[in-house]
Design a protein around this motif. Structure first.
Motif, PDB file in Angstrom:
ATOM      1  N   LEU A  93       0.834  -1.203   0.000  1.00 35.14           N
ATOM      2  CA  LEU A  93       0.000   0.000   0.000  1.00 35.14           C
ATOM      3  C   LEU A  93       0.871   1.256   0.000  1.00 35.14           C
ATOM      4  O   LEU A  93       0.530   2.255  -0.645  1.00 35.14           O
ATOM      5  N   CYS A  94       1.997   1.214   0.710  1.00 34.07           N
ATOM      6  CA  CYS A  94       2.906   2.361   0.694  1.00 34.07           C
ATOM      7  C   CYS A  94       3.456   2.605  -0.705  1.00 34.07           C
ATOM      8  O   CYS A  94       3.577   3.755  -1.150  1.00 34.07           O
ATOM      9  N   ASP A  95       3.804   1.536  -1.389  1.00 32.57           N
ATOM     10  CA  ASP A  95       4.300   1.684  -2.758  1.00 32.57           C
ATOM     11  C   ASP A  95       3.218   2.273  -3.659  1.00 32.57           C
ATOM     12  O   ASP A  95       3.485   3.141  -4.505  1.00 32.57           O
ATOM     13  N   GLU A  96       1.988   1.807  -3.463  1.00 32.15           N
ATOM     14  CA  GLU A  96       0.867   2.333  -4.240  1.00 32.15           C
ATOM     15  C   GLU A  96       0.644   3.812  -3.914  1.00 32.15           C
ATOM     16  O   GLU A  96       0.388   4.635  -4.802  1.00 32.15           O
ATOM     17  N   TRP A  97       0.760   4.136  -2.650  1.00 32.91           N
ATOM     18  CA  TRP A  97       0.587   5.527  -2.204  1.00 32.91           C
ATOM     19  C   TRP A  97       1.644   6.432  -2.827  1.00 32.91           C
ATOM     20  O   TRP A  97       1.339   7.516  -3.329  1.00 32.91           O
ATOM     21  N   LEU A  98       2.877   5.990  -2.814  1.00 29.95           N
ATOM     22  CA  LEU A  98       3.952   6.770  -3.430  1.00 29.95           C
ATOM     23  C   LEU A  98       3.685   7.012  -4.915  1.00 29.95           C
ATOM     24  O   LEU A  98       3.922   8.105  -5.439  1.00 29.95           O
ATOM     25  N   ALA A  99       3.189   5.983  -5.588  1.00 26.21           N
ATOM     26  CA  ALA A  99       2.902   6.123  -7.025  1.00 26.21           C
ATOM     27  C   ALA A  99       1.821   7.175  -7.259  1.00 26.21           C
ATOM     28  O   ALA A  99       1.901   7.976  -8.198  1.00 26.21           O
ATOM     29  N   VAL A 100       0.815   7.206  -6.382  1.00 25.03           N
ATOM     30  CA  VAL A 100      -0.256   8.200  -6.499  1.00 25.03           C
ATOM     31  C   VAL A 100       0.301   9.600  -6.280  1.00 25.03           C
ATOM     32  O   VAL A 100      -0.007  10.542  -7.031  1.00 25.03           O
ATOM     33  N   LEU A 101       1.120   9.763  -5.263  1.00 27.91           N
ATOM     34  CA  LEU A 101       1.675  11.081  -4.971  1.00 27.91           C
ATOM     35  C   LEU A 101       2.615  11.546  -6.081  1.00 27.91           C
ATOM     36  O   LEU A 101       2.647  12.741  -6.424  1.00 27.91           O
ATOM     37  N   LYS A 102       3.369  10.640  -6.660  1.00 29.99           N
ATOM     38  CA  LYS A 102       4.248  11.002  -7.768  1.00 29.99           C
ATOM     39  C   LYS A 102       3.428  11.387  -9.004  1.00 29.99           C
ATOM     40  O   LYS A 102       3.797  12.305  -9.747  1.00 29.99           O
ATOM     41  N   ASP A 103       2.321  10.688  -9.213  1.00 33.47           N
ATOM     42  CA  ASP A 103       1.444  11.061 -10.323  1.00 33.47           C
ATOM     43  C   ASP A 103       0.872  12.457 -10.106  1.00 33.47           C
ATOM     44  O   ASP A 103       0.781  13.255 -11.047  1.00 33.47           O
ATOM     45  N   GLU A 104       0.525  12.750  -8.874  1.00 34.03           N
ATOM     46  CA  GLU A 104      -0.006  14.084  -8.583  1.00 34.03           C
ATOM     47  C   GLU A 104       1.074  15.147  -8.716  1.00 34.03           C
ATOM     48  O   GLU A 104       0.796  16.273  -9.145  1.00 34.03           O
ATOM     49  N   GLN A 105       2.293  14.808  -8.364  1.00 31.20           N
ATOM     50  CA  GLN A 105       3.408  15.728  -8.551  1.00 31.20           C
ATOM     51  C   GLN A 105       3.562  16.075 -10.033  1.00 31.20           C
ATOM     52  O   GLN A 105       3.693  17.249 -10.409  1.00 31.20           O
ATOM     53  N   GLU A 106       3.496  15.076 -10.872  1.00 34.23           N
ATOM     54  CA  GLU A 106       3.580  15.283 -12.325  1.00 34.23           C
ATOM     55  C   GLU A 106       2.399  16.106 -12.826  1.00 34.23           C
ATOM     56  O   GLU A 106       2.543  17.014 -13.654  1.00 34.23           O
ATOM     57  N   ASN A 107       1.224  15.833 -12.293  1.00 31.11           N
ATOM     58  CA  ASN A 107       0.014  16.551 -12.678  1.00 31.11           C
ATOM     59  C   ASN A 107       0.118  18.026 -12.325  1.00 31.11           C
ATOM     60  O   ASN A 107      -0.186  18.913 -13.149  1.00 31.11           O
ATOM     61  N   ALA A 108       0.554  18.336 -11.108  1.00 29.64           N
ATOM     62  CA  ALA A 108       0.668  19.727 -10.673  1.00 29.64           C
ATOM     63  C   ALA A 108       1.738  20.471 -11.466  1.00 29.64           C
ATOM     64  O   ALA A 108       1.560  21.645 -11.825  1.00 29.64           O
ATOM     65  N   GLN A 109       2.838  19.814 -11.747  1.00 28.63           N
ATOM     66  CA  GLN A 109       3.897  20.447 -12.538  1.00 28.63           C
ATOM     67  C   GLN A 109       3.398  20.789 -13.937  1.00 28.63           C
ATOM     68  O   GLN A 109       3.714  21.860 -14.476  1.00 28.63           O
TER      69      GLN A 109
END
Length: 794
Positions: free
Chosen positions: A714-730
């Motif tokens: 779940l932590c790995d999945e969570w990190l992937a979501v946050l990284k996707d959001e980082q890309e989205n915001a950028q």
């Protein structure tokens, strides 16, 4: 329960004309400002920012959206104007006809590159193209403001049933050429009839009544506002301190300006500024004190059943119509805010009751109907055909029935109803979603069951009824300059024309109008005959993106329309990820205090008290709303549809001709921001769901091997979501830097720090969450039970 719009409606309708709005407090380190000072400052800043925005031209000059395609050629049954033509007027023509002739000349010369002159009657034998304009002999005899349009042998004739018909005939002529990307017209004759008697629309920001006319409207809101400020009455001497000398002169000037185009005019009035318990008016007249509103330490209203208040209201309305005798009517919000009476937001009582003893004895419907009838009687004592339109926005707060039919039955001559096409409806969707449309939405096309009942009740009472729709706004995506789900707006245009209402009022209640494509679509359905929906949308897409790119833009619109189907709720006003989009923090660690950049001011709360409008308030939420699993799935569906819409835009980009670049960018900016927004919402729901599970696991005294393995995944999945959001915001950051229309700072009835600053702050938080916080949670899952109990990573 909806939040108030009465306060913000007055501000933002004015903003479309003079852009005087309430501004932010404390975002830039300034000392505290009064509401008036904020209004001046933010008004100035917003004007300057919009003037610098490349898309402002579409508000200031309607014709700027039209270009000529040098490769456009007439098809079979069509004719193309030559290099020059003459617009011909009769010798006894009206000033309106002259004005429309000049606008037609401007369009042909500047946008279609046809050298054009305006002349008086010329011999029929004169060579060259002629466009003959007349104000009689055309249209249908039984249909005011209808017109005839004929094209044959290098002669175009636009003949109105009257001057309004000629006005609208010129608009149709411009549309035909503008959508055809050239001075090309179909041969033959058409008789065109308006499907709606009154079509009230917006004056775009920086625009004029000319722009409203070419958007297809024949009515406009003029300066209204606080009745106490406009009043010249001396009936209650203690209220004279609230009068603003010559304030009514702006109303008078607006009415005169509208008359130049033959427009009907209405003023939206309010009495939102209430009174303290010990106000001088109550010291002089204690029995005039009406209901206590909103809260225990709230303010009081004047009781509209008090004889002296009745006299004052009557005197004030008579004074207004004497100053502006050509004003066609006034509008008063009599539901949940706006024009106060003792059943509007009374504190401490149940629905249908009030804390004013005088009014409680009469009942809500009678009190509110008495008020409307009094205003109508006063208006008609000066102007016999004046209309006083009651807007029952959120009237379910006091009415016995949700459709206000009992109230409508009590209305007398000179009154009418102005109501929303979709509000206060529940839309049922799969997986148990019941979406309450508590405010403006494009999910339900309409009319709703409530609107249908109100139309029928008004017909039975023989009073007019007008339906409200927003020109660009939908609270499914409230920050967008417009929600480009054009398939839905086309259906809405048809619904407004065919529902049996006497008119459609399509103006922004909460912000300025930007003159976008959703403003354009209505008029293409509001006359008979008209083309079918697909042909209209194809023509509109061609006008925006060019012939080769149009199919992709049309598909993008369809994907946006499909995305609305998966919207599970209308979220709270201007709060949370559905509004902030890629600027919304992910709140991976809900215990961290977020920077002040994520706080803003909800200025419309000043309807309660001025202090409420100036509070610094969180703009974010830390946990998702609704059924998390279901809403998460819905927002992912929305994102999938909008991802496909963006893919169509990307495919379109190389095909867009240079002359269409600006219109295409103005259109695509909204679609792209909508995609970034729903992507953020979906990521926020997923992140919060994972966060809440993992933080529970982290705090457990002991974990089984299965729990630990599952937690790490779940932590790995969570990190992937946050990284996707980082890309989205950028990816979203340069978009909002380019388009000030997306910036929360210029909210109108609310104001936050600049969107770009919020995104940068969010990216800083994401970096911390990705690099430190989530890894610390994952590490905690591997610790021995006694360590877990004593260490809480931050």
């Amino acid at each position: 329960m909806s939040m108030p719009i009465g306060f913000r409606a007055v501000l933002c309708i004015a903003a479309t004309v003079v852009l005087v709005v309430i501004g932010p407090l404390g975002h830039t380190g300034r000392a505290a400002e009064s509401l008036a000072e904020l209004s001046v400052r933010l008004g100035r800043e917003t004007r300057e920012a919009y003037k610098a925005c490349p898309f402002s031209v579409f508000g200031s000059d309607y014709f700027s959206r039209y270009v000529r395609d040098p490769n456009a050629r007439p098809a079979k049954g069509e004719l193309m104007l030559g290099k020059s033509c003459a617009v011909v007027l009769p010798r006894d023509t009206s000033p309106l006809a002259k004005r429309m002739a000049e606008h037609l000349r401007e369009f042909l010369s500047d946008r279609m590159h046809v050298e054009t002159t305006v002349t008086r009657e010329t011999p029929e034998s004169q060579e060259g193209w002629r466009i003959i304009l007349t104000e009689k002999g055309g249209g249908a005899p039984e249909s005011p403001e209808s017109f005839s349009l004929s094209v044959q042998d290098r002669v175009v004739r636009v003949a109105g049933h009257d001057s309004g018909g000629l006005r609208d005939g010129v608009v149709r002529l411009v549309d035909q050429m503008g959508l055809r990307l050239g001075p090309i017209l179909r041969e033959g004759k058409q008789v065109c009839r308006p499907r709606l008697r009154v079509r009230l629309g917006p004056v775009p920001m920086f625009g004029s009544n000319k722009d409203l006319v070419f958007l297809g409207y024949n009515a406009v809101l003029v300066q209204g506002g606080d009745l106490h400020a406009l009043s010249t009455s001396s009936v209650i001497p203690e209220l004279k301190e609230r009068q603003v000398p010559r304030a009514v002169m702006k109303t008078v000037a607006d009415v005169k300006a509208a008359q130049l185009y033959g427009l009907r005019t209405y003023a939206l009035l309010n009495t939102t500024r209430k009174f303290s318990k010990d106000a001088s008016v109550f010291q002089a007249h204690p029995d005039m004190r009406g209901a206590l509103t909103w809260k225990a330490d709230g303010e009081y209203v004047l009781c509209t059943e008090h004889p002296l208040v009745k006299k004052y209201l009557r005197d004030s309305i008579i004074g207004l119509f004497k100053e502006a005798p050509e004003l066609d009517g006034i509008v008063v919000i009599i539901g949940g805010e706006g024009f106060y009476h003792c059943y509007m937001r009374p504190y401490g009582v149940k629905r249908g009751h009030t804390n004013c003893k005088r009014c409680e004895a009469l009942g809500a419907e009678q009190v509110v109907a008495n008020l409307c009838n009094l205003l109508a009687d006063a208006a008609r004592s000066v102007k016999p055909d004046a209309e006083v339109l009651a807007w029952p926005y959120s009237a379910k707060l006091w009415s016995k029935d949700d459709t206000q039919e009992e109230f409508i039955r009590l209305l007398g001559p000179g009154t009418g109803i102005f109501t929303e096409i979709e509000k206060d409806t529940v839309v049922h969707k799969p997986q148990g979603v019941a979406k309450l449309l508590w405010d403006y939405s494009i999910d339900l096309i309409g009319p709703s069951a409530r609107a249908k009942a109100q139309i029928a009740a008004c017909h039975a009472r023989r009073i007019p009824v007008y339906l409200k729709s927003e020109p660009e706004l939908s609270f499914e995506a409230a920050r967008l300059p417009h929600v480009p789900c054009m398939d839905r707006w086309a259906d809405r245009a048809e619904a407004l024309a065919s529902c049996g209402a006497d008119g459609a009022w399509v103006f922004p209640a909460c912000r300025p109008c930007y003159g976008t494509s959703t403003c354009d679509v209505n008029k293409l359905f509001w006359w008979t005959p008209h083309s079918d929906k697909e042909s209209i949308l194809t023509s509109l897409a061609t006008r925006i993106a060019g012939r080769d790119a149009a199919p992709h833009l049309h598909k993008a619109w369809t994907h946006v329309s499909n995305a609305i189907e998966w919207s599970p709720e209308l979220p709270p006003y201007y709060k949370g990820p559905t509004y902030l989009g890629p600027a919304h923090p992910m709140c991976a660690d809900p215990s961290v205090e977020l920077p002040r950049v994520f706080y803003g001011k909800y200025l419309f709360h000043a309807e309660m008290t001025e202090a409420d409008g100036l509070k610094d308030t969180p703009t974010f939420i830390t946990s998702p709303r609704g059924n998390v699993r279901v809403f998460e799935a819905y927002y992912k569906k929305m994102t999938d549809e909008l991802r496909q819409a963006v893919a169509e835009l990307d495919a379109t980009q190389p095909l867009v001709p240079k002359q269409h670049a600006l219109t295409f960018e103005a259109e695509s900016s909204s679609i792209r921001w909508f995609y970034h927004t729903t992507r953020t919402v979906a990521n926020f729901y997923t992140s919060c769901r994972l966060r809440d599970r993992l933080l529970v696991l982290r705090e457990k005294e002991a974990l089984s091997d299965e729990e630990r393995i599952r937690g790490e995944k779940l932590c790995d999945e969570w990190l992937a979501v946050l990284k996707d959001e980082q890309e989205n915001a950028q990816a979203a950051l340069p978009l909002v830097q380019r388009d000030m229309r997306l910036d929360f700072y210029y909210g109108g009835d609310h104001t936050f720090p600049h969107a770009a600053d919020m995104i940068r702050a969010k990216l800083e938080r994401l970096q911390e969450e990705i690099k430190v916080f989530v890894p610390s949670v994952k590490a905690a899952l591997k610790k021995a039970p006694e360590q877990v109990a004593h260490e809480t990573p931050r």
